[in-house]
Enzyme design. Structure first.
Site, PDB file in Angstrom:
ATOM      1  N   GLN A 317      37.270   0.676  -2.073  1.00 23.67           N
ATOM      2  CA  GLN A 317      36.685   2.000  -1.804  1.00 23.67           C
ATOM      3  C   GLN A 317      37.787   3.062  -1.729  1.00 23.67           C
ATOM      4  O   GLN A 317      37.624   4.179  -2.199  1.00 23.67           O
ATOM      5  CB  GLN A 317      35.898   1.949  -0.481  1.00 23.67           C
ATOM      6  CG  GLN A 317      35.418   3.298   0.034  1.00 23.67           C
ATOM      7  CD  GLN A 317      34.378   3.937  -0.870  1.00 23.67           C
ATOM      8  OE1 GLN A 317      33.693   3.265  -1.631  1.00 23.67           O
ATOM      9  NE2 GLN A 317      34.277   5.264  -0.815  1.00 23.67           N
ATOM     10  N   GLU A 318      38.928   2.696  -1.158  1.00 25.50           N
ATOM     11  CA  GLU A 318      40.000   3.667  -0.966  1.00 25.50           C
ATOM     12  C   GLU A 318      40.709   4.009  -2.278  1.00 25.50           C
ATOM     13  O   GLU A 318      40.975   5.173  -2.557  1.00 25.50           O
ATOM     14  CB  GLU A 318      41.026   3.121   0.043  1.00 25.50           C
ATOM     15  CG  GLU A 318      40.520   3.057   1.483  1.00 25.50           C
ATOM     16  CD  GLU A 318      40.318   4.441   2.099  1.00 25.50           C
ATOM     17  OE1 GLU A 318      40.786   5.434   1.533  1.00 25.50           O
ATOM     18  OE2 GLU A 318      39.671   4.516   3.160  1.00 25.50           O
ATOM     19  N   SER A 319      41.060   2.985  -3.048  1.00 29.38           N
ATOM     20  CA  SER A 319      41.961   3.242  -4.185  1.00 29.38           C
ATOM     21  C   SER A 319      41.604   2.506  -5.465  1.00 29.38           C
ATOM     22  O   SER A 319      42.356   2.583  -6.438  1.00 29.38           O
ATOM     23  CB  SER A 319      43.378   2.795  -3.790  1.00 29.38           C
ATOM     24  OG  SER A 319      43.395   1.378  -3.675  1.00 29.38           O
ATOM     25  N   TYR A 443      30.613   6.176   2.543  1.00 25.24           N
ATOM     26  CA  TYR A 443      31.778   5.287   2.611  1.00 25.24           C
ATOM     27  C   TYR A 443      31.371   3.898   3.113  1.00 25.24           C
ATOM     28  O   TYR A 443      31.652   2.880   2.482  1.00 25.24           O
ATOM     29  CB  TYR A 443      32.796   5.936   3.544  1.00 25.24           C
ATOM     30  CG  TYR A 443      34.099   5.202   3.721  1.00 25.24           C
ATOM     31  CD1 TYR A 443      35.147   5.419   2.844  1.00 25.24           C
ATOM     32  CD2 TYR A 443      34.292   4.343   4.789  1.00 25.24           C
ATOM     33  CE1 TYR A 443      36.367   4.770   3.026  1.00 25.24           C
ATOM     34  CE2 TYR A 443      35.495   3.695   4.978  1.00 25.24           C
ATOM     35  CZ  TYR A 443      36.534   3.914   4.092  1.00 25.24           C
ATOM     36  OH  TYR A 443      37.728   3.274   4.277  1.00 25.24           O
TER      37      TYR A 443
END
Ligand code: GLU
Length: 489
Positions: A317-319, A443
């Protein structure tokens, strides 16, 4: 005359005696088949139910049992103060027969209440409404009307409400309608067959598709094939009403306390968040990029006693698992740490994937400690939201939740309040002020989805095992892997 009168009386006595004897024998015979009336359940301390394997009912997730129906039945057994024993039927027909013959207390199996079934079983109160939906593959034109079902192979589960509906359509408006019924396949297998192009259409319940669609990116729903229908537990016709009444009270309580909604949220709440392209990309990138980082996620997860797939899902999800990722605000690295967080966690080089994973995971573990008084899985969802938006804003949203009469320890309540932090009317009275509160909601939903996909990717085939002793059916190895709808513990 006198003689004849006495004879008549005697005859009447005999007649009534025989009749009552017959009635008593009948009652005993009928009841002896059912050892699962309320008093038997309480005396034996065991509630034996029957279900079927499917993503919305019951499945094994690694070493634990899962599934919406399973959890519902488990809660009911707790409510009665007894143990739960689960049998798995390998067809819907067997399932109904088992209920009818009184070998189990009831069936908790996502069963649709239909007139035909009501002749054989008694349904408890409904806990969910669904529609039947036609499923097709996206590389063909979206079917617009029922007539489209004539233009391809249509396959449904044998003895299902879907088969019943097709028979009804054939009888009333579409005499030319043909379809195939499969006894040995359940919904996820049929959806998989549409995905693979082996068949053109299938029909599944809307809740089933909601749970499945994220895992099968090439299929869609075309339209509703039925009106809204109810799902309910099925009891034997001759069973006493006591267990049924207990179930009624139980469902009332589940509704009033919000536990039913919470369970629904757990199993269905985060589905459909990713579009189909997102799922395909995720699975491709898991093949291409994850292998390199998986050992790191595994090691770090052990240290913090969390599931490595959850950490990996955060990383995606972040990168998208890119070590050199950068956001417009200067957040960097695989776990996208801010400069402050990196410093706090002792990360010297945010672009070093190992440091980033170790630091990000330690930060997540730290957030989880702040929410340690909250039960799982809500604790995990709230900690994830805090990872995204900051613990202060999550606390604000929790306070807002309380002010509005919600439960601040429940993710499903807090997630409704987080977006209010964008509105002045609400954020002006909070401690940390404005926040893009809708972001942590997406998120968390995405991470739950990624997590599920990672679990699914790992599952060996066949994935069904059975719970407890005394299962009379053997799990069919024709089943394919079921996408798990797990909660994170
Ligand atoms: N609700 C459906 C029924 O009662 C489920 C059947 C299925 O998914 O195969 O028949």
């Amino acid at each position: 005359m006198q003689q004849a009168h006495i004879t008549k009386q005697q005859w009447l006595i005999k007649f009534w005696f025989t009749l009552s004897l017959f009635a008593v024998v009948l009652v005993i015979a009928v009841n002896s088949g059912n050892q699962h009336q309320y008093k038997d359940v309480v005396e034996s301390g065991v509630l034996k139910i029957i279900t079927r394997n499917s993503p919305t009912t019951y499945f094994q997730d690694r070493d634990q049992s899962s599934g919406f129906e399973y959890e519902l039945a488990l809660k009911f057994s707790e409510y009665l103060g007894v143990d739960l024993q689960v049998e798995v039927a390998d067809s819907l027909e067997d399932l109904i027969t088992e209920v009818e013959s009184g070998n189990v207390a009831f069936a908790a199996a996502g069963l649709t209440v239909t007139d035909a079934r009501s002749e054989h079983v008694t349904f408890a109160d409904s806990y969910m409404s669904v529609t039947q939906q036609l499923i097709y593959r996206t590389d063909r034109k979206r079917p617009k009307s029922m007539q489209a079902m004539l233009e391809g192979t249509l396959m449904v589960t044998a003895h299902s409400s879907h088969a019943q509906q097709l028979r009804h359509l054939q009888k009333t408006t579409m005499p030319a309608l043909t379809w195939i019924e499969r006894d040995d396949a359940e919904v996820s297998e049929l959806v998989q067959m549409v995905e693979n192009g082996e068949i053109d259409f299938t029909i599944v319940d809307s809740n089933e598709f909601q749970a499945l669609s994220g895992f099968y990116p090439k299929v869609r729903t075309a339209f509703d094939v039925s009106q809204s229908q109810n799902l309910a537990w099925a009891f034997a016709k001759f069973s006493d009403n006591q267990l049924l009444n207990e179930a009624r009270d139980f469902f009332m309580l589940m509704r009033e306390t919000g536990l039913l909604a919470q369970l629904q949220e757990r199993y269905y709440g985060h589905q459909n968040q990713l579009d189909n392209v997102g799922t395909l990309t995720f699975l491709r990138q898991a093949d291409e990029r994850l292998e390199k980082y998986q050992p790191l996620f595994e090691q770090t997860a052990l240290q913090h006693d969390v599931d490595w797939r959850l950490l990996a899902a955060i990383g995606y999800q972040e990168s998208h698992w890119r070590a050199r990722a950068r956001s417009r605000t200067g957040v960097r690295g695989l776990m996208m740490l801010t400069r402050t967080t990196a410093k706090e966690m002792g990360v010297e080089n945010r672009l070093d994937p190992e440091q980033s994973i170790v630091g990000g995971s330690a930060y997540f573990a730290k957030l989880k400690k702040r929410f340690s008084h909250i039960n799982e899985p809500d604790r995990t969802w709230l900690s994830l939201a805090a990872y995204n938006v900051g613990a202060g804003h999550v606390r604000d949203a929790q306070r807002l939740t309380e002010q509005q009469g919600g439960d601040s320890e429940r993710w499903m309540d807090v997630k409704d309040r987080l977006p209010l932090l964008t509105k002045k009317k609400y954020y002006k009275n909070t401690q940390y002020g404005y926040a893009r509160g809708y972001e942590p909601v997406h998120y968390v939903q995405n991470i739950r989805k990624f997590y599920d996909l990672l679990v699914w990717r790992e599952q060996p085939e066949p994935s069904y095992t059975m719970l407890g002793e005394g299962s009379i059916f053997t799990a069919s190895n024709t089943y394919k892997t079921i996408p798990p709808l797990t909660q994170v513990n």
